[in-house]
Enzyme design. Structure first.
Site, PDB file in Angstrom:
ATOM      1  N   ASP A 174       0.845  -1.203   0.000  1.00  0.00           N
ATOM      2  CA  ASP A 174       0.000   0.000   0.000  1.00  0.00           C
ATOM      3  C   ASP A 174       0.881   1.255   0.000  1.00  0.00           C
ATOM      4  O   ASP A 174       2.106   1.158   0.154  1.00  0.00           O
ATOM      5  CB  ASP A 174      -0.916  -0.050   1.235  1.00  0.00           C
ATOM      6  CG  ASP A 174      -2.241   0.657   0.991  1.00  0.00           C
ATOM      7  OD1 ASP A 174      -2.313   1.489   0.075  1.00  0.00           O
ATOM      8  OD2 ASP A 174      -3.207   0.390   1.738  1.00  0.00           O
ATOM      9  N   ASP A 290     -10.584   3.015  -3.573  1.00  0.00           N
ATOM     10  CA  ASP A 290     -11.009   1.715  -3.020  1.00  0.00           C
ATOM     11  C   ASP A 290     -12.453   1.403  -3.411  1.00  0.00           C
ATOM     12  O   ASP A 290     -13.336   2.251  -3.298  1.00  0.00           O
ATOM     13  CB  ASP A 290     -10.957   1.746  -1.490  1.00  0.00           C
ATOM     14  CG  ASP A 290      -9.543   1.908  -0.963  1.00  0.00           C
ATOM     15  OD1 ASP A 290      -8.602   2.006  -1.771  1.00  0.00           O
ATOM     16  OD2 ASP A 290      -9.395   1.941   0.270  1.00  0.00           O
TER      17      ASP A 290
HETATM   18  C1  GLA Z   1      -5.969   1.470   1.365  1.00  0.00           C
HETATM   19  C2  GLA Z   1      -6.045   0.476   0.221  1.00  0.00           C
HETATM   20  C3  GLA Z   1      -7.131  -0.547   0.506  1.00  0.00           C
HETATM   21  C4  GLA Z   1      -6.832  -1.261   1.814  1.00  0.00           C
HETATM   22  C5  GLA Z   1      -6.700  -0.247   2.935  1.00  0.00           C
HETATM   23  C6  GLA Z   1      -6.201  -0.868   4.215  1.00  0.00           C
HETATM   24  O1  GLA Z   1      -7.098   2.279   1.457  1.00  0.00           O
HETATM   25  O2  GLA Z   1      -6.295   1.140  -0.977  1.00  0.00           O
HETATM   26  O3  GLA Z   1      -7.208  -1.484  -0.543  1.00  0.00           O
HETATM   27  O4  GLA Z   1      -5.668  -2.022   1.670  1.00  0.00           O
HETATM   28  O5  GLA Z   1      -5.772   0.797   2.588  1.00  0.00           O
HETATM   29  O6  GLA Z   1      -6.019   0.058   5.234  1.00  0.00           O
END
Ligand code: GLA
Length: 480
Positions: A174, A290
């Site tokens: 990430d 997301d």
């Molecule tokens: C980010 C990523 C997500 C997930 C969250 C976890 O937002 O884009 O896919 O992994 O972090 O905290």
């Protein structure tokens, strides 16, 4: 249109299409941009990832069945084995954020939360491998993960080695809590090389391009973006063009701002994803926000993808894929037609297929959709070309994807949310640059109902009924 065309113009068109077809044969033989050379993800990765469904639920006392714990992953592993998921291709069982203890150990290594993962990751990996599956894990390029657990910044080598020692097979890396875009890029590249140096085959799943996008920088203080980065990115986007002009028109020796120009140039380079480079370091990469369990979210992913297809489609190919995020099929927020749309379009987009759902409680209908071998075959097509939106008219989108053996997949999405099913007529000569059904093809409907529609001539058209927010997915196999 085809009905009114006279014979002469048809013959001319046919000649032109045949010429195009030979050209396409030649072009298809040319490999795409160089991919990360780890021999992995030759087709989009398939598996299960906990985030969308289970998020950062660490409260095992209150919610023992749904907290992020080894028990949850072991249960999912059992089901992936016993319920046919592994057999249709879902191979990687992946842990997302919130698996860690809040501190590294005395040797600087990450450690799993001892209460929730009493056996540690090594034992979980052994368990998962025992089921014929692979284990994925999560870490972050910055100082903290997005949920605030220890980040890998300053520990890339140690973390890569720790994951390899544990027997991990995939790393989702990430991009929260980094200081500058240069650090972000350097971190993603460094981790790629560090993973390679371990000698273990580890799929490298990045979010690098996503964290370069200005919109992402606006997403609250939990995220990495600080004001200066936001300004950097925004300015750099605009400044990039000016800088490029300046550096080619102003002799640097004369211009006192030479070194500043070079700095800006470097910033500008780091502010716009360079997909050739991303592909050289990552097996797949997130570009957009997301996903969550709602039609609005799925729709926004599709919108972003089609609006940016000129930039991203050619970057995809064996070894490296655009990742539009998890499949949320089998949860709560999508209607049946919307679930069909997600499955069909993720196949067209050659997307990694990571389900995020509860395999212990999934309807037979959602299971059948996710395990549909014909749709999976489109997603996993060895030619490895990502599909794209061909056109949008009257709220109906037509997407297509070239497949191996000169077959094509075609998806028609009805985006109109008022009213009932709508008819859409498609001229077969308009598909695949005119090649998809030349001179004739067998058309099979894969979704929503499976069945052969029959043989069609290049000059014919096809009329289909599409439910609101639903999709009809077709496969066209050329006949000679
Ligand atoms: C980010 C990523 C997500 C997930 C969250 C976890 O937002 O884009 O896919 O992994 O972090 O905290």
């Amino acid at each position: 249109m085809t009905g009114t065309m006279n014979l002469r113009s048809r013959a001319q068109l046919l000649g032109c299409v045949l010429g195009l077809r030979s050209l396409a044969l030649v072009l298809w033989g040319i490999p795409g941009a160089r991919a990360l050379d780890n021999g992995l993800a030759m087709t989009p990765t398939m598996g299960w990832l906990h985030w969308e469904r289970f998020m950062c639920n660490t409260d095992c006392e209150e919610d023992p069945d749904s907290c992020v714990s080894e028990k949850l992953f072991m249960q999912m592993a059992d089901l992936m084995d016993s319920e046919g998921w592994r057999d249709v291709g879902y191979e990687y069982l992946c842990i997302d954020d919130c698996w860690m203890a809040p501190q590294r150990d005395s040797k600087g290594r990450l450690q799993a939360d001892p209460k929730r993962f009493p056996g540690g990751i090594r034992r979980l990996a052994d368990y998962v491998h025992g089921k014929g599956l692979k284990l994925g894990i999560y870490a972050d390029v910055g100082k903290l993960t997005c949920a605030g657990f220890p980040g890998s910044y300053g520990y890339y080598d140690i973390d890569a080695k720790t994951f390899a020692d544990w027997g991990v097979d995939l790393l989702k890396f990430d991009g929260c809590h980094f200081d500058t875009l240069v650090d972000l890029a350097d971190g993603y590249k460094y981790m790629s090389l560090a993973l390679n140096r371990t000698g273990r085959s580890i799929v490298y799943s990045c979010e690098w391009p996503l964290y370069m996008m200005p919109f992402r920088k606006n997403v609250g203080s939990r995220k990495a973006g600080n004001l200066s980065d936001f300004i950097t990115v925004s300015l750099a986007y605009g400044a990039g063009l000016v800088v490029r002009w300046l550096s080619s028109h102003v002799p640097l020796g004369v211009c006192q701002f030479g070194s500043r120009v070079r700095t800006w140039h470097r910033l500008a380079r780091h502010a716009v994803p360079n997909y050739t480079e991303v592909r050289e370091y990552c097996n797949h990469w997130r570009n957009f926000a997301d996903i969550y369990d709602a039609w609005q979210s799925v729709k926004s992913v599709l919108d972003w993808t089609s609006s940016n297809q000129e930039k991203i489609v050619d970057a995809a190919g064996p070894g490296g894929w655009n990742d539009p995020d998890m499949l949320v099929i089998g949860n709560f927020g999508l209607s049946w037609d919307q679930q069909i749309t997600q499955m069909a379009l993720w196949a067209i987009m050659a997307a990694p297929l990571f389900m995020s759902n509860d395999l212990r409680q999934i309807s037979p209908q959602a299971k059948a959709l996710l395990q549909d071998k014909d749709v999976i075959a489109i997603n996993q097509d060895p030619l490895g070309k990502q599909g794209y939106r061909l056109r949008k008219e009257d709220n109906i989108e037509v997407w297509e994807r070239p497949l191996s053996d000169f077959a094509w997949a075609v998806a028609m999405v009805n985006l109109q949310e008022i009213g009932g099913p709508r008819f859409h007529t498609i001229s077969l000569a308009s598909l695949g640059g005119g090649l998809a059904c030349l001179p004739a093809c067998l058309i099979t409907e894969l979704l929503p109902v499976k069945g052969k529609l029959g043989f069609y001539e290049w000059t014919s058209s096809l009329k289909l009924r599409i439910n609101p927010t639903g999709t009809v997915l077709l496969r066209l196999d050329r006949t000679n």
